[in-house]
Design a protein around this motif. Structure first.
Motif, mmCIF file in Angstrom:
data_model
loop_
_atom_site.group_PDB
_atom_site.id
_atom_site.type_symbol
_atom_site.label_atom_id
_atom_site.label_comp_id
_atom_site.label_asym_id
_atom_site.label_seq_id
_atom_site.Cartn_x
_atom_site.Cartn_y
_atom_site.Cartn_z
ATOM 1 N N CYS A 1 -6.698 16.797 -1.955
ATOM 2 C CA CYS A 1 -5.324 16.911 -1.447
ATOM 3 C C CYS A 1 -4.516 17.922 -2.257
ATOM 4 O O CYS A 1 -3.761 18.723 -1.701
ATOM 5 C CB CYS A 1 -4.641 15.543 -1.483
ATOM 6 N N GLU A 2 -4.685 17.889 -3.584
ATOM 7 C CA GLU A 2 -3.958 18.839 -4.429
ATOM 8 C C GLU A 2 -4.400 20.266 -4.142
ATOM 9 O O GLU A 2 -3.581 21.191 -4.110
ATOM 10 C CB GLU A 2 -4.180 18.497 -5.903
ATOM 11 N N LEU A 3 -5.697 20.453 -3.919
ATOM 12 C CA LEU A 3 -6.201 21.787 -3.598
ATOM 13 C C LEU A 3 -5.613 22.278 -2.281
ATOM 14 O O LEU A 3 -5.248 23.448 -2.151
ATOM 15 C CB LEU A 3 -7.734 21.750 -3.515
ATOM 16 N N VAL A 4 -5.495 21.391 -1.308
ATOM 17 C CA VAL A 4 -4.912 21.770 -0.017
ATOM 18 C C VAL A 4 -3.462 22.199 -0.186
ATOM 19 O O VAL A 4 -3.037 23.241 0.306
ATOM 20 C CB VAL A 4 -5.003 20.592 0.983
ATOM 21 N N VAL A 5 -2.688 21.390 -0.917
ATOM 22 C CA VAL A 5 -1.256 21.654 -1.033
ATOM 23 C C VAL A 5 -0.971 22.868 -1.906
ATOM 24 O O VAL A 5 -0.120 23.700 -1.578
ATOM 25 C CB VAL A 5 -0.516 20.417 -1.575
ATOM 26 N N ARG A 6 -1.689 22.987 -3.018
ATOM 27 C CA ARG A 6 -1.399 24.090 -3.947
ATOM 28 C C ARG A 6 -2.163 25.364 -3.612
ATOM 29 O O ARG A 6 -1.640 26.462 -3.768
ATOM 30 C CB ARG A 6 -1.731 23.661 -5.370
ATOM 31 N N GLY A 7 -3.382 25.234 -3.161
ATOM 32 C CA GLY A 7 -4.173 26.416 -2.860
ATOM 33 C C GLY A 7 -4.039 26.872 -1.428
ATOM 34 O O GLY A 7 -4.164 28.051 -1.129
ATOM 35 N N LEU A 8 -3.813 25.930 -0.515
ATOM 36 C CA LEU A 8 -3.653 26.253 0.896
ATOM 37 C C LEU A 8 -2.235 25.923 1.307
ATOM 38 O O LEU A 8 -1.983 25.241 2.283
ATOM 39 C CB LEU A 8 -4.646 25.442 1.728
ATOM 40 N N LEU A 9 -1.288 26.395 0.511
ATOM 41 C CA LEU A 9 0.111 25.999 0.675
ATOM 42 C C LEU A 9 0.658 26.462 2.018
ATOM 43 O O LEU A 9 0.386 27.569 2.459
ATOM 44 C CB LEU A 9 0.939 26.609 -0.456
ATOM 45 N N ALA B 1 0.803 -1.227 0.000
ATOM 46 C CA ALA B 1 0.000 0.000 0.000
ATOM 47 C C ALA B 1 0.834 1.275 0.000
ATOM 48 O O ALA B 1 0.271 2.377 -0.015
ATOM 49 C CB ALA B 1 -0.924 0.003 1.219
ATOM 50 N N ASP B 2 2.152 1.152 0.010
ATOM 51 C CA ASP B 2 3.008 2.340 0.056
ATOM 52 C C ASP B 2 3.141 2.956 -1.333
ATOM 53 O O ASP B 2 4.249 3.131 -1.858
ATOM 54 C CB ASP B 2 4.379 1.963 0.621
ATOM 55 N N THR B 3 2.005 3.314 -1.919
ATOM 56 C CA THR B 3 1.964 3.861 -3.274
ATOM 57 C C THR B 3 1.985 5.386 -3.237
ATOM 58 O O THR B 3 1.688 5.991 -2.193
ATOM 59 C CB THR B 3 0.692 3.395 -4.001
ATOM 60 N N PRO B 4 2.307 6.043 -4.337
ATOM 61 C CA PRO B 4 2.273 7.512 -4.373
ATOM 62 C C PRO B 4 0.902 8.073 -4.003
ATOM 63 O O PRO B 4 0.812 9.140 -3.387
ATOM 64 C CB PRO B 4 2.643 7.834 -5.824
ATOM 65 N N HIS B 5 -0.180 7.364 -4.360
ATOM 66 C CA HIS B 5 -1.529 7.828 -4.041
ATOM 67 C C HIS B 5 -1.736 7.887 -2.529
ATOM 68 O O HIS B 5 -2.230 8.892 -1.984
ATOM 69 C CB HIS B 5 -2.567 6.896 -4.667
ATOM 70 N N ASN B 6 -1.366 6.809 -1.834
ATOM 71 C CA ASN B 6 -1.542 6.776 -0.378
ATOM 72 C C ASN B 6 -0.557 7.699 0.335
ATOM 73 O O ASN B 6 -0.876 8.251 1.394
ATOM 74 C CB ASN B 6 -1.386 5.340 0.126
ATOM 75 N N ARG B 7 0.638 7.872 -0.227
ATOM 76 C CA ARG B 7 1.587 8.815 0.371
ATOM 77 C C ARG B 7 1.028 10.233 0.344
ATOM 78 O O ARG B 7 1.180 10.995 1.305
ATOM 79 C CB ARG B 7 2.919 8.759 -0.372
ATOM 80 N N ALA B 8 0.379 10.592 -0.764
ATOM 81 C CA ALA B 8 -0.227 11.925 -0.865
ATOM 82 C C ALA B 8 -1.342 12.083 0.162
ATOM 83 O O ALA B 8 -1.450 13.120 0.823
ATOM 84 C CB ALA B 8 -0.752 12.146 -2.283
ATOM 85 N N LEU B 9 -2.175 11.051 0.310
ATOM 86 C CA LEU B 9 -3.252 11.110 1.298
ATOM 87 C C LEU B 9 -2.702 11.320 2.707
ATOM 88 O O LEU B 9 -3.155 12.201 3.443
ATOM 89 C CB LEU B 9 -4.072 9.811 1.260
ATOM 90 N N LYS B 10 -1.735 10.509 3.090
ATOM 91 C CA LYS B 10 -1.183 10.606 4.446
ATOM 92 C C LYS B 10 -0.525 11.962 4.673
ATOM 93 O O LYS B 10 -0.699 12.576 5.739
ATOM 94 C CB LYS B 10 -0.169 9.485 4.671
ATOM 95 N N SER B 11 0.196 12.454 3.679
ATOM 96 C CA SER B 11 0.878 13.737 3.804
ATOM 97 C C SER B 11 -0.103 14.875 4.081
ATOM 98 O O SER B 11 0.121 15.720 4.954
ATOM 99 C CB SER B 11 1.670 14.020 2.521
#
Length: 357
Positions: free
Chosen positions: A169-177, A101-111
């Motif tokens: 998640c992308e909105l959080v990281v890029r918009g709520l950086l 389960a250590d995929t890029p998708h799950n890493r983004a979620l956890k981050s």
């Protein structure tokens, strides 16, 4: 800052359309709740979405691993085995695939879950709910949010349910950086205009993709209609990329979605007018797309409505092509927003016919 005329509940609907999750279970329960902060809404989507994903099983994939083993597994890496002198210890360096389960998708979620817990303006109960998700992600590597490669995250039938979650998640990281201050890191309270503009464009396009497939909605580029005989340096012409293009029979409507803090410009004498650059852009799109010069291509600037007393309300025929500007009021209940969107395809009719209705 996000314009406060946008109801936070409507941000969820925009996300659901933009990331093709409008039919997701639990949508009605989220819409029925009241959110005072955008972070709360995004946290609630992750709480419900990741919780449901845990029940059905986290996304897993075959990941390439390398390890020094006493028994052969997968392929022996001879070069590394010699370089590390593994043979002297009775071991070999092997490369193998591990289904985990250590995929890029799950890493983004956890981050992003950790980011919202530590730095987001999230209600205490939702932070607790986010913390309860972390044990299910113990096997997932925690990475820096800014290291996530969003364009490398692919979706298919097996992980389609991640589309909305990772869109959030992308909105959080890029918009709520995260912004680094003296001794602390915090998230900004609202999404930037740039990120909201991208979400707004995608929302409008996906609305028509879902509800009006008969109009062949898409976002094609418009080719410059130049004379080939004396053309030179055409590679320097800028690309004309549309936000939404609708077609019905021989008629075409180009819609350009605009999310600005100010939907109109104010001239030297205080007169509000449609943004000149936007109007010139739309006219260029319509004239170049209308290769038959028969007025079959129309252009519409669709602004997100603001608090300003003067709002775009333009409908004219310029050199044979119908050009207009109007607003979409994202502060209204969804039924009203949908009615406004449903009125847009009438622009595919002949202007005289539309005006007599």
């Amino acid at each position: 800052m996000i314009d406060r005329t946008i109801a936070i509940s409507n941000v969820y609907i925009m996300l659901a359309y933009a990331f093709r999750a409008i039919r997701s279970r639990g949508k009605d329960r989220i819409e029925a709740q009241r959110f005072d902060h955008l972070h709360d809404l995004l946290a609630e989507i992750l709480v419900r979405g990741v919780g449901a994903q845990v029940k059905r099983g986290l996304h897993r994939d075959y990941l390439n691993r390398r390890d020094e083993l006493a028994t052969v597994r997968g392929r022996i890496n001879i070069t590394r085995t010699i370089a590390t002198r593994s043979m002297t210890r009775g071991r070999m360096v092997c490369e193998f695939d591990e289904y985990e389960a250590d995929t890029p998708h799950n890493r983004a979620l956890k981050s992003v879950i950790v980011l919202l817990i530590r730095s987001g303006d999230v209600d205490a109960s939702r932070k607790a709910a986010l913390r309860r998700l972390l044990p299910y992600l113990d096997a997932v590597t925690l990475i820096a949010p800014t290291s996530i490669r969003w364009d490398a995250l692919t979706f298919h039938r097996a992980n389609a349910t991640y589309r909305l979650l990772l869109g959030v998640c992308e909105l959080v990281v890029r918009g709520l950086l995260p912004t680094e201050g003296p001794g602390a890191m915090r998230l900004t309270s609202w999404v930037s205009d740039e990120q909201m503009n991208r979400l707004y464009e995608r929302f409008v396009r996906e609305y028509f993709v879902l509800h009006h497939p008969e109009l062949s909605p898409g976002a094609p580029s418009v080719a410059w209609d130049f004379d080939d005989t004396n053309a030179h340096g055409v590679e320097q012409l800028p690309a004309m990329r549309t936000d939404v293009t609708l077609r019905s029979g021989q008629r075409t409507l180009i819609v350009d979605a605009k999310y600005y803090g100010q939907s109109m410009q104010v001239g030297m004498w205080g007169k509000p007018t449609v943004h000149s650059a936007n109007l010139y852009q739309m006219l260029a799109y319509a004239k170049n797309a209308d290769v038959h010069r028969d007025g079959s291509v129309s252009g519409l600037l669709l602004y997100a409505r603001t608090h300003a007393p003067e709002q775009p309300d333009l409908d004219v025929v310029i050199q044979g092509n119908r050009i207009g500007a109007r607003t979409l009021d994202l502060g209204q209940p969804w039924e009203i927003i949908r009615a406004q969107l449903e009125d847009i395809p009438t622009w595919l009719e002949d202007k005289q016919t539309a005006l007599t209705q």
